[in-house]
Write a protein that holds these residues in place. Structure first.
Motif, PDB file in Angstrom:
ATOM      1  N   SER A  73       0.855  -1.183   0.000  1.00 38.13           N
ATOM      2  CA  SER A  73       0.000   0.000   0.000  1.00 38.13           C
ATOM      3  C   SER A  73       0.892   1.234   0.000  1.00 38.13           C
ATOM      4  O   SER A  73       1.887   1.287   0.709  1.00 38.13           O
ATOM      5  N   CYS A  74       0.513   2.204  -0.796  1.00 36.80           N
ATOM      6  CA  CYS A  74       1.284   3.436  -0.923  1.00 36.80           C
ATOM      7  C   CYS A  74       0.383   4.614  -0.566  1.00 36.80           C
ATOM      8  O   CYS A  74      -0.777   4.663  -0.977  1.00 36.80           O
ATOM      9  N   TYR A  75       0.917   5.556   0.216  1.00 36.56           N
ATOM     10  CA  TYR A  75       0.128   6.684   0.695  1.00 36.56           C
ATOM     11  C   TYR A  75       0.795   8.001   0.334  1.00 36.56           C
ATOM     12  O   TYR A  75       2.013   8.078   0.216  1.00 36.56           O
ATOM     13  N   CYS A  76      -0.049   9.020   0.186  1.00 41.05           N
ATOM     14  CA  CYS A  76       0.460  10.370  -0.021  1.00 41.05           C
ATOM     15  C   CYS A  76      -0.463  11.353   0.701  1.00 41.05           C
ATOM     16  O   CYS A  76      -1.645  11.076   0.921  1.00 41.05           O
ATOM     17  N   LEU A  77       0.097  12.464   1.077  1.00 42.98           N
ATOM     18  CA  LEU A  77      -0.635  13.508   1.781  1.00 42.98           C
ATOM     19  C   LEU A  77      -1.539  14.238   0.801  1.00 42.98           C
ATOM     20  O   LEU A  77      -1.123  14.566  -0.308  1.00 42.98           O
ATOM     21  N   ASP A  78      -2.785  14.477   1.191  1.00 40.59           N
ATOM     22  CA  ASP A  78      -3.669  15.336   0.402  1.00 40.59           C
ATOM     23  C   ASP A  78      -3.439  16.751   0.911  1.00 40.59           C
ATOM     24  O   ASP A  78      -4.060  17.197   1.882  1.00 40.59           O
ATOM     25  N   ARG A  79      -2.518  17.431   0.292  1.00 43.51           N
ATOM     26  CA  ARG A  79      -2.096  18.747   0.754  1.00 43.51           C
ATOM     27  C   ARG A  79      -3.231  19.769   0.725  1.00 43.51           C
ATOM     28  O   ARG A  79      -3.317  20.627   1.604  1.00 43.51           O
ATOM     29  N   THR A  80      -4.107  19.670  -0.254  1.00 44.71           N
ATOM     30  CA  THR A  80      -5.231  20.598  -0.337  1.00 44.71           C
ATOM     31  C   THR A  80      -6.185  20.393   0.833  1.00 44.71           C
ATOM     32  O   THR A  80      -6.632  21.355   1.452  1.00 44.71           O
ATOM     33  N   ALA A  81      -6.497  19.138   1.153  1.00 39.93           N
ATOM     34  CA  ALA A  81      -7.417  18.850   2.262  1.00 39.93           C
ATOM     35  C   ALA A  81      -6.838  19.339   3.590  1.00 39.93           C
ATOM     36  O   ALA A  81      -7.559  19.919   4.412  1.00 39.93           O
ATOM     37  N   LEU A  82      -5.551  19.126   3.791  1.00 33.70           N
ATOM     38  CA  LEU A  82      -4.924  19.580   5.031  1.00 33.70           C
ATOM     39  C   LEU A  82      -4.910  21.110   5.097  1.00 33.70           C
ATOM     40  O   LEU A  82      -5.233  21.698   6.130  1.00 33.70           O
ATOM     41  N   ALA A  83      -4.582  21.755   3.991  1.00 34.88           N
ATOM     42  CA  ALA A  83      -4.586  23.224   3.949  1.00 34.88           C
ATOM     43  C   ALA A  83      -5.986  23.774   4.194  1.00 34.88           C
ATOM     44  O   ALA A  83      -6.156  24.775   4.903  1.00 34.88           O
ATOM     45  N   ASP A  84      -7.012  23.123   3.642  1.00 40.53           N
ATOM     46  CA  ASP A  84      -8.389  23.563   3.843  1.00 40.53           C
ATOM     47  C   ASP A  84      -8.786  23.449   5.316  1.00 40.53           C
ATOM     48  O   ASP A  84      -9.451  24.332   5.861  1.00 40.53           O
ATOM     49  N   ALA A  85      -8.393  22.346   5.968  1.00 40.45           N
ATOM     50  CA  ALA A  85      -8.711  22.171   7.389  1.00 40.45           C
ATOM     51  C   ALA A  85      -8.023  23.241   8.229  1.00 40.45           C
ATOM     52  O   ALA A  85      -8.633  23.820   9.137  1.00 40.45           O
ATOM     53  N   LEU A  86      -6.775  23.517   7.929  1.00 42.18           N
ATOM     54  CA  LEU A  86      -6.046  24.543   8.676  1.00 42.18           C
ATOM     55  C   LEU A  86      -6.636  25.929   8.438  1.00 42.18           C
ATOM     56  O   LEU A  86      -6.737  26.735   9.365  1.00 42.18           O
ATOM     57  N   ALA A  87      -7.066  26.200   7.220  1.00 43.40           N
ATOM     58  CA  ALA A  87      -7.684  27.497   6.914  1.00 43.40           C
ATOM     59  C   ALA A  87      -9.025  27.638   7.645  1.00 43.40           C
ATOM     60  O   ALA A  87      -9.341  28.710   8.162  1.00 43.40           O
ATOM     61  N   ALA A  88      -9.799  26.557   7.695  1.00 42.39           N
ATOM     62  CA  ALA A  88     -11.081  26.598   8.403  1.00 42.39           C
ATOM     63  C   ALA A  88     -10.862  26.828   9.895  1.00 42.39           C
ATOM     64  O   ALA A  88     -11.602  27.582  10.534  1.00 42.39           O
ATOM     65  N   LEU A  89      -9.841  26.207  10.442  1.00 42.18           N
ATOM     66  CA  LEU A  89      -9.518  26.409  11.854  1.00 42.18           C
ATOM     67  C   LEU A  89      -9.036  27.844  12.090  1.00 42.18           C
ATOM     68  O   LEU A  89      -9.382  28.461  13.101  1.00 42.18           O
ATOM     69  N   ALA A  90      -8.294  28.384  11.150  1.00 37.93           N
ATOM     70  CA  ALA A  90      -7.838  29.774  11.266  1.00 37.93           C
ATOM     71  C   ALA A  90      -9.026  30.733  11.263  1.00 37.93           C
ATOM     72  O   ALA A  90      -8.996  31.753  11.952  1.00 37.93           O
TER      73      ALA A  90
END
Length: 124
Positions: A73-90
């Motif tokens: 199994s290979c994984y990668c970060l969904d950078r957009t989803a993480l950025a969206d969560a951080l922006a919503a928290l901001a």
């Protein structure tokens, strides 16, 4: 950044971020383009099954993507989803007032928008 995320999705993603092992996994994926599960396991003092559970939580929250490549199994970060969560928290942080006001017992915790139906009496 994509459209603002709703509170349910933000809460799901914040719960997924609420464990040190999952934060370590996200850091590892942020440094790499993609990472095989075995590489992630080697970087953590956890059993493979425990790491797999953490990966599933992160994937279910939409913070990482995973694919099966043969037996691995290979994984990668969904950078957009993480950025969206951080922006919503901001946005939550930016709504804070310098000096908090006292909230009366029973006062609604949301702003009533003009033109919308009033909240039910049980919430007032």
């Amino acid at each position: 950044m994509s459209a603002p995320i709703d509170d349910e999705l933000l809460a799901l993603r914040l719960r997924a971020l609420g464990h040190p092992a999952r934060l370590a996994i996200l850091r590892a994926l942020a440094r790499a383009d993609r990472c095989h599960c075995g590489e992630i396991v080697r970087g953590l003092p956890l059993a493979q099954s425990t790491v797999s559970q953490h990966l599933k939580i992160l994937k279910d929250a939409g913070l990482i993507d995973g694919t099966v490549e043969g037996p691995r199994s290979c994984y990668c970060l969904d950078r957009t989803a993480l950025a969206d969560a951080l922006a919503a928290l901001a946005c939550v942080g930016s709504a804070m007032r310098p000096e908090p006001e006292h909230i009366a017992v029973g006062a609604p915790i949301y702003d009533h928008v003009q033109g919308e139906a009033a909240p039910p009496a049980s919430l007032e």
